[in-house]
Motif scaffolding. Structure first.
Motif, short mmCIF file in Angstrom:
data_model
loop_
_atom_site.label_atom_id
_atom_site.label_comp_id
_atom_site.label_asym_id
_atom_site.label_seq_id
_atom_site.Cartn_x
_atom_site.Cartn_y
_atom_site.Cartn_z
N LEU A 100 0.80 -1.23 0.00
CA LEU A 100 0.00 0.00 0.00
C LEU A 100 0.83 1.27 0.00
O LEU A 100 0.27 2.37 0.08
CB LEU A 100 -0.92 0.01 1.23
N ARG A 101 2.14 1.15 -0.12
CA ARG A 101 2.98 2.34 -0.14
C ARG A 101 2.61 3.22 -1.34
O ARG A 101 2.42 2.73 -2.44
CB ARG A 101 4.45 1.94 -0.21
N GLY A 102 2.49 4.53 -1.07
CA GLY A 102 2.09 5.47 -2.11
C GLY A 102 0.58 5.64 -2.23
O GLY A 102 0.10 6.48 -2.99
N GLY A 103 -0.19 4.85 -1.46
CA GLY A 103 -1.64 4.96 -1.50
C GLY A 103 -2.14 6.26 -0.88
O GLY A 103 -1.51 6.81 0.03
N THR A 104 -3.26 6.77 -1.41
CA THR A 104 -3.83 8.03 -0.92
C THR A 104 -5.35 7.90 -0.82
O THR A 104 -5.96 7.08 -1.49
CB THR A 104 -3.50 9.21 -1.84
N ILE A 148 1.62 7.62 12.43
CA ILE A 148 2.86 7.75 11.67
C ILE A 148 3.37 6.36 11.28
O ILE A 148 3.41 5.45 12.10
CB ILE A 148 3.93 8.49 12.48
N GLU A 149 3.75 6.22 10.01
CA GLU A 149 4.30 4.97 9.49
C GLU A 149 3.41 3.77 9.84
O GLU A 149 3.84 2.83 10.52
CB GLU A 149 5.71 4.75 10.02
N PRO A 150 2.15 3.79 9.39
CA PRO A 150 1.23 2.69 9.72
C PRO A 150 1.52 1.40 8.94
O PRO A 150 0.91 0.36 9.25
CB PRO A 150 -0.14 3.25 9.36
N GLY A 163 5.02 -2.73 3.03
CA GLY A 163 3.83 -2.02 2.58
C GLY A 163 2.53 -2.58 3.09
O GLY A 163 1.45 -2.16 2.65
N LYS A 164 2.60 -3.51 4.03
CA LYS A 164 1.38 -4.07 4.62
C LYS A 164 1.05 -3.33 5.93
O LYS A 164 1.96 -2.83 6.59
CB LYS A 164 1.56 -5.57 4.91
N PRO A 165 -0.24 -3.26 6.32
CA PRO A 165 -0.58 -2.64 7.60
C PRO A 165 0.12 -3.34 8.75
O PRO A 165 0.17 -4.57 8.81
CB PRO A 165 -2.10 -2.83 7.69
N ARG A 166 0.69 -2.55 9.66
CA ARG A 166 1.38 -3.13 10.80
C ARG A 166 0.38 -3.86 11.70
O ARG A 166 -0.76 -3.43 11.87
CB ARG A 166 2.08 -2.04 11.62
N GLN A 167 0.82 -4.94 12.31
CA GLN A 167 0.02 -5.63 13.30
C GLN A 167 0.06 -4.84 14.61
O GLN A 167 1.12 -4.40 15.04
CB GLN A 167 0.55 -7.05 13.53
N GLY A 168 -1.12 -4.65 15.25
CA GLY A 168 -1.15 -3.92 16.51
C GLY A 168 -0.99 -2.43 16.30
O GLY A 168 -1.63 -1.82 15.44
N MET A 169 -0.11 -1.81 17.07
CA MET A 169 0.11 -0.35 17.01
C MET A 169 0.78 0.04 15.71
O MET A 169 1.60 -0.71 15.17
CB MET A 169 0.99 0.08 18.19
N PRO A 170 0.46 1.25 15.18
CA PRO A 170 1.22 1.77 14.05
C PRO A 170 2.63 2.14 14.51
O PRO A 170 2.95 2.02 15.69
CB PRO A 170 0.42 3.01 13.63
N GLY A 171 3.45 2.58 13.59
CA GLY A 171 4.82 2.93 13.96
C GLY A 171 4.86 3.94 15.10
O GLY A 171 5.68 3.84 16.01
N ARG A 172 3.93 4.90 15.08
CA ARG A 172 3.91 5.95 16.10
C ARG A 172 2.57 6.68 16.00
O ARG A 172 1.97 6.73 14.94
CB ARG A 172 5.08 6.91 15.86
N VAL A 173 2.11 7.21 17.11
CA VAL A 173 0.88 7.99 17.13
C VAL A 173 1.19 9.34 17.76
O VAL A 173 1.90 9.43 18.76
CB VAL A 173 -0.23 7.28 17.94
N GLN A 174 0.66 10.39 17.17
CA GLN A 174 0.85 11.71 17.76
C GLN A 174 -0.40 12.55 17.55
O GLN A 174 -1.11 12.40 16.56
CB GLN A 174 2.07 12.41 17.15
N LEU A 179 1.64 6.76 30.03
CA LEU A 179 1.96 5.45 29.46
C LEU A 179 2.97 5.58 28.33
O LEU A 179 3.08 6.63 27.69
CB LEU A 179 0.69 4.78 28.94
N LEU A 180 3.68 4.49 28.08
CA LEU A 180 4.64 4.40 26.99
C LEU A 180 4.28 3.16 26.18
O LEU A 180 4.21 2.06 26.72
CB LEU A 180 6.07 4.30 27.53
N ALA A 181 4.03 3.35 24.89
CA ALA A 181 3.58 2.24 24.05
C ALA A 181 4.49 2.08 22.84
O ALA A 181 4.99 3.07 22.28
CB ALA A 181 2.15 2.47 23.60
N ASP A 182 4.68 0.83 22.45
CA ASP A 182 5.33 0.54 21.18
C ASP A 182 4.56 -0.62 20.54
O ASP A 182 3.47 -0.98 21.00
CB ASP A 182 6.82 0.22 21.35
N ALA A 183 5.09 -1.19 19.50
CA ALA A 183 4.35 -2.23 18.78
C ALA A 183 4.16 -3.50 19.59
O ALA A 183 3.29 -4.31 19.28
CB ALA A 183 5.08 -2.56 17.48
N LYS A 184 4.95 -3.67 20.67
CA LYS A 184 4.89 -4.92 21.42
C LYS A 184 4.35 -4.78 22.83
O LYS A 184 3.79 -5.72 23.38
CB LYS A 184 6.28 -5.56 21.47
#
Length: 375
Positions: free
Chosen positions: A83-87, A159-161, A166-177, A258-263
């Motif tokens: 999905l990279r480049g998708g809009t 950020i960086e989902p 190019g597939k959707p990340r499992q669980g949390m996206p790369g970052r949320v703001q 709280l502090l969250a990451d993908a794991k």
């Protein structure tokens, strides 16, 4: 090419898509409209409103969504989804909601209906590159009896989902703001829905409340800039999101850091804390059938620290696998102020009682071995 059209008393849709060179696009903006009044009978809300007189709805909101600028790569010729480049851009708008709410009087008796208005909602979900960022914004406000009853403002970015393929990340996206705030919300709006449970929101919570949820790559309170978090991720560690939740009202206040990451999700040094200034009135209402009353202004504080939740174990990817609750560890501290009240038992004289302040610790740092309670 594909066209989707639908028309009913509740939903109208007009969407068109075009496929070329392995990419789906929208040749023109697509629309979906929802008439809430037409859905009321389907959801059983008509009967629910008829069976009470605390809330009335004179005008229900209609919703309109517009989908445009769609460009989604397709997995073709045996290639995996990328999905990279998708809009896309999805705009959502509503009309206003108008009704009335019976606000209880200071003595708890049923008050007169007051006009309630929820302003039109505007929301947007969009991405100029799905690999980089997906953004969400929303705004609305409410009035009760002609006075402000709260405002909602949301502005969040994922950020960086997508992962490196190019597939959707499992669980949390790369970052949320971003940030979501509910400011000056009149608790009287929700009172009719909790009255049967014995809750008096104006007294047990407060006349108004403020709620704020913030997420950022850096720790603003500790002075850690986003650049430091990005550098850590580049060095090989997981990208982290610092989250801060604050609830403020006259009687109930809470924070969560709280502090969250993908794991994992873990508490920061401040942890999670809930403070109730006066628990007495609520406790008395819940225990009145037993004849027990709390006459003192009894405070309650609950603190959660050292929390670590392993998301991969709580939500296993293996089909049929059950969550492993041993993946949650933490330390809970309960503090209750001095308590005094009365006990009334049928056929017996009313007796007074006093309880000294209580401090209890619940140690759940290793659920595999058990939970330890100290008071």
């Amino acid at each position: 090419d594909a066209t989707i059209t639908a028309s009913s008393t509740a939903i109208d849709a007009n969407l068109a898509f075009k496929s070329a060179a392995g990419v789906i696009t929208t040749p023109k903006p697509g629309t979906i409209s929802i008439k809430t009044a037409g859905m009321m009978p389907l959801l059983g809300l008509d009967e629910a409103l008829k069976n009470q007189d605390s809330v009335t709805l004179q005008r229900l909101p209609d919703f309109a969504a517009t989908l445009d600028n769609v460009r989604i790569p397709l997995p073709i010729n045996g290639k995996p989804l990328d999905l990279r480049g998708g809009t896309f851009v999805l705009d959502i708008k509503s009309t206003e909601t108008v009704g009335s709410v019976r606000v209880p009087n200071a003595d708890g008796s049923q008050g007169q209906p007051q006009a309630y208005r929820l302003a039109p909602l505007t929301a947007k979900l969009a991405s100029e590159d799905l690999a980089k960022k997906v953004s969400f914004t929303a705004n609305t406000n409410a009035t009760l009896g002609g006075h402000s009853a709260g405002a909602l403002a949301a502005n969040f970015d994922a950020i960086e989902p997508l992962d490196a393929a190019g597939k959707p990340r499992q669980g949390m996206p790369g970052r949320v703001q971003g940030q979501v705030t509910l400011a000056g919300v009149a608790t009287a709006i929700a009172q009719p829905f909790v009255a049967a449970a014995g809750v008096d929101l104006a007294k047990d919570v407060g006349p108004t409340l403020d709620l704020s949820l913030k997420a950022a790559a850096g720790d603003e309170e500790a002075g850690t800039p986003p650049a430091a978090s990005s550098a850590a991720a580049t060095a090989g560690s997981l990208a982290q999101t610092h989250m801060a939740l604050d609830l403020k009202s006259a009687n109930v206040n809470a924070i969560a850091r709280l502090l969250a990451d993908a794991k994992t999700i873990r508490t920061k040094p401040k942890g999670v804390e809930l403070k109730v200034t006066n628990l007495g009135p609520l406790a008395t209402r819940f225990m009145q059938k037993s004849g027990l009353s709390v006459d003192s202004a009894t405070s309650l504080t609950v603190t959660l620290t050292d929390l670590v939740a392993d998301l991969e174990k709580l939500a296993p990817k293996t089909p049929g696998a059950q969550p492993d609750l041993r993946a949650v560890t933490g330390l809970v501290k309960i503090e209750m102020g001095a308590t005094a009240g009365k006990l009334a038992v049928a056929g017996q004289p009313v007796k007074s009682y006093e309880l000294a302040p209580l401090i209890a610790m619940l140690d759940a740092k290793d659920l595999a071995k058990g939970v330890t309670l100290k008071a």
